[in-house]
Write an enzyme that holds these catalytic residues in place. Structure first.
Site: not given
Lengths: 177, 558
Positions: B228, B232, B379-381, B442-443
């Protein structure tokens, strides 16, 4: 250090918002009994190479009386099937507390029962445990949601939830077969 | 006179790092296109469903690890040289870290691409998270270790420059850009230690066959100790751009120097101890650690909300300088015709949406509805795939002229690119989020299962598949547009153009108002380490006590 009063207000509101988010999670956790999967309460691990020495030697549904649940299911996730539930639907009674125990003898798998909040990782060596209730009868699809190898996308199963009085107890398995 | 004239040595290493970054971006983006088409059953046959996982590994590693890290070292070298007014202290050392990173990346890429070549003995379809007992070829792990160690050396290089600068500037506050670089890298040292231990102590000996079995939970936990904080590491360089350059691009000045420093301190303190929120659904992690992760993860929303305030108020200041007025009408006065500004602003808007879906992910029991579903890539795109990636692309339009001495060519193409990205990502990401709510995982190469019916709360499965395929295609087109602009603007001008825009105004509330304690690195490092020890000592001790490699599962080569 000078902090503008708008910024102070903003920080205050942000902290309040964060407190609300934490409160919502805790409310769900305590009052609504929305829990997450955990390990065996005693912290026991299993030997992935030797499941025959464990309750997973004979996967399936069993009756229990521990105050937590009426039935428990021992399920093995392995490349690329769930035992039970891949060969034929796992039958469970509606409106009944059922505790699941899952492990894997090979790689990390996942369990998702589509259309519910049942969601757990299945990690070799660990026993994932959670208790749930199916309020509605019907057929639920079940998939492995963690990549586990070349045929990962074929790993699936089914759970068939029947009215409690129609549940066929002859499907129960013995604990130590 | 611009950056390249002042710091020709730094410029060469920055351009080399960008070259690797953009190569990885092109290759990784191609992988993304193939996945979007295959997964949605729009075009199948270019790759098989088994090869899908090799491509997915390449997509994740090349974009999330290689593109980001190489762009970041280039951007941060620029920030260090510019804000300390120094060339690197020793070019041999500087080129050494560049080559350690590059050779590592090459080895890892060979291992991944090997899986696509029939009959090859080398493969690494372990995905970006490489959870054992899935086992890759040893080159995969050795290369990844090289990438991380090289980035540590880069950080050491910047600390070296900072200490040299300090010798002549004993009393001065740390220049703001240097401050952001050093605090990002302190966080990176603390967090990447986890993945380094995982790879060097556990996975390399295991992949070489020195030990046979592996305990899957311990490396998984070490991965998320890092996994995680790494987000950042991708995000803080975007914040670096939003704090130090975006206000100027908007026509104004940064709101506050001291609040910028406080935000970076918060990320140093909170980034690493929250890794357990990726393991909410894991057995073997006690509930107490998960509950602590809920609180600390939601607390890290604070510095991002503060950033939203500072960035938007700096933009508003700029808009009003440009003649904007009204409560909301000032937004129209922003330079929506300048590619660097547009990319950063659109990235910021998408990050707000990504932040909100991240709050769902952080919320323990609510997360069970979407854990490991398509919601997560949705989310992470928005976060790494837009907040970071689009900011990096946009600021390239502003940085490249400083590295070449020529003003930007293909301005219109550059301007269209961020808008195109925004449209593509809106289509793809909203559909992925909703697909996740319907339980689509996902995946997975083929998300439509024989035994499963999805019942989406909003929209239909067909419509979502369509949006993912079209959105992914538009994103790839946007990527090509970016690469065309970069190639057209890559070479050094014979003579530096006179009108290259490279100045940065000072903040409205400057460093003279910042308390000295904000610059006390030892204090903040100390607190950060204590927080990490509190979060991780007991759970890791539990896992290690029964033996490093036990309970052991056999390797599963993929």
């Amino acid at each position: 250090m000078h902090i503008h009063r708008f910024e102070k207000l903003w920080i205050g509101l942000s902290l309040f918002l964060i407190a609300c988010f934490i409160g919502i999670v805790m409310f769900g956790f305590t009052v609504l009994d929305l829990k997450v999967p955990g390990g065996d309460p005693s912290g026991q691990t299993v030997d992935p190479m030797n499941l025959t020495e464990t309750p997973f030697a004979n996967p399936g549904i069993r009756e229990i009386e521990d105050g937590q649940a009426e039935y428990e299911v021992y399920m093995v996730a392995r490349k690329f099937l769930f035992q039970p539930s891949t060969g034929g639907a796992l039958e469970l009674p509606a409106d009944t507390r059922v505790t699941f125990h899952l492990t894997s003898p090979d790689v990390i798998h996942g369990l998702e029962v589509v259309g519910t909040n049942i969601n757990s990782m299945v990690i070799p060596g660990q026993v994932a445990t959670f208790t749930t209730i199916f309020p509605e009868t019907g057929t639920y699809g079940l998939i492995c949601h963690e990549y586990c190898g070349a045929a990962h996308h074929s790993m699936q199963g089914q759970i068939k939830v029947v009215p409690k009085d129609e549940f066929d107890e002859s499907t129960l398995v013995d604990a130590d077969a | 006179m611009t950056f390249v004239d002042h710091y020709p040595k730094a410029t060469r290493v920055i351009k080399a790092a960008f070259l690797v970054a953009f190569t990885a971006l092109g290759l990784g983006g191609l992988g993304g296109l193939l996945q979007a088409l295959h997964r949605t059953d729009t075009v199948r046959g270019i790759i098989s469903s088994t090869q899908y996982y090799d491509v997915l590994t390449g997509h994740g590693v090349l974009l999330a690890l290689v593109f980001t890290t190489f762009f970041i070292v280039g951007l941060y070298q620029w920030g260090i040289s510019r804000s300390l007014d120094r060339e690197p202290e020793n070019m041999t050392f500087t080129w050494t870290w560049f080559w350690v990173m590059t050779v590592g990346t090459t080895l890892t890429t060979i291992a991944i691409v090997g899986g696509l070549i029939p009959g090859s003995e080398i493969s690494a379809a372990v995905l970006y998270t490489f959870y054992p007992p899935l086992q890759a070829h040893p080159l995969f792990y050795i290369g990844a270790a090289g990438l991380v160690v090289g980035s540590w050396m880069a950080a050491a290089d910047w600390f070296w420059s900072f200490w040299k600068w300090r010798e002549n500037n004993a009393e001065e506050s740390i220049p703001l850009q240097t401050y952001m670089v050093l605090f990002t890298m302190l966080m990176w040292y603390i967090s990447s230690l986890g993945v380094a231990l995982e790879v060097v102590v556990l996975l390399i000996p295991w992949s070489l066959g020195l030990v046979t079995n592996i305990d899957p939970l311990l490396p998984r936990t070490l991965f998320w100790y890092f996994g995680h904080a790494v987000v950042y590491f991708w995000l803080l360089p975007a914040y670096f751009v939003w704090y130090s350059i975006l206000p100027k691009l908007s026509g104004g000045r940064l709101f506050s120097d001291s609040l910028t420093r406080i935000v970076f301190i918060m990320f140093l303190l909170l980034s690493t101890p929250i890794g357990f929120h990726h393991q909410y659904a894991d057995p073997g992690i006690d509930l107490g650690y998960k509950l602590w992760a809920v609180i600390s993860t939601l607390l890290i929303v604070l510095p991002s909300l503060m950033t939203a305030f500072t960035v938007i108020s700096s933009m508003e200041h700029g808009a009003r300088q440009r003649g904007g007025s009204g409560y909301f009408a000032w937004m129209g006065a922003l330079p929506w015709n300048r590619p660097a500004f547009v990319g950063c602003a659109l990235a910021g808007i998408m990050f707000a949406a990504g932040g909100f879906s991240g709050i769902i992910n952080a919320s323990l029991n609510i997360d069970m509805l979407i854990h490991n579903t398509a919601w997560i890539p949705g989310h992470f795109h928005l976060t790494v795939g837009t907040a970071s990636a689009l900011t990096f692309m946009a600021i390239t339009y502003w940085l490249l002229p400083q590295l070449t001495g020529r003003t930007l060519k293909y301005n219109k193409l550059a301007l269209a690119q961020p808008y195109t990205w925004f449209i593509g990502m809106t289509l793809m990401s909203n559909a992925l989020h909703r697909a996740g709510l319907a339980g689509i995982p996902r995946r997975v190469a083929e998300p439509m299962y024989r035994l499963v019916d999805y019942d989406p709360p909003f929209g239909t499965v067909d419509e979502m598949q369509w949006q993912v395929a079209v959105g992914g295609t538009i994103l790839f087109i946007s990527l090509i547009m970016f690469l065309v602009v970069v190639v057209a603007n890559w070479s050094r001008a014979d003579e530096t153009a006179a009108d290259i825009d490279d100045t940065l105004p000072s903040p409205l509330s400057g460093a003279e108002h910042s308390p000295k304690i904000l610059d006390n690195m030892k204090l903040w490092i100390g607190i950060a380490i204590v927080l990490v020890l509190l979060a991780y000592t007991l759970p890791l001790a539990d896992m290690v006590m029964d033996g490093l490699f036990s309970p052991g599962a056999p390797p599963s080569p993929v």
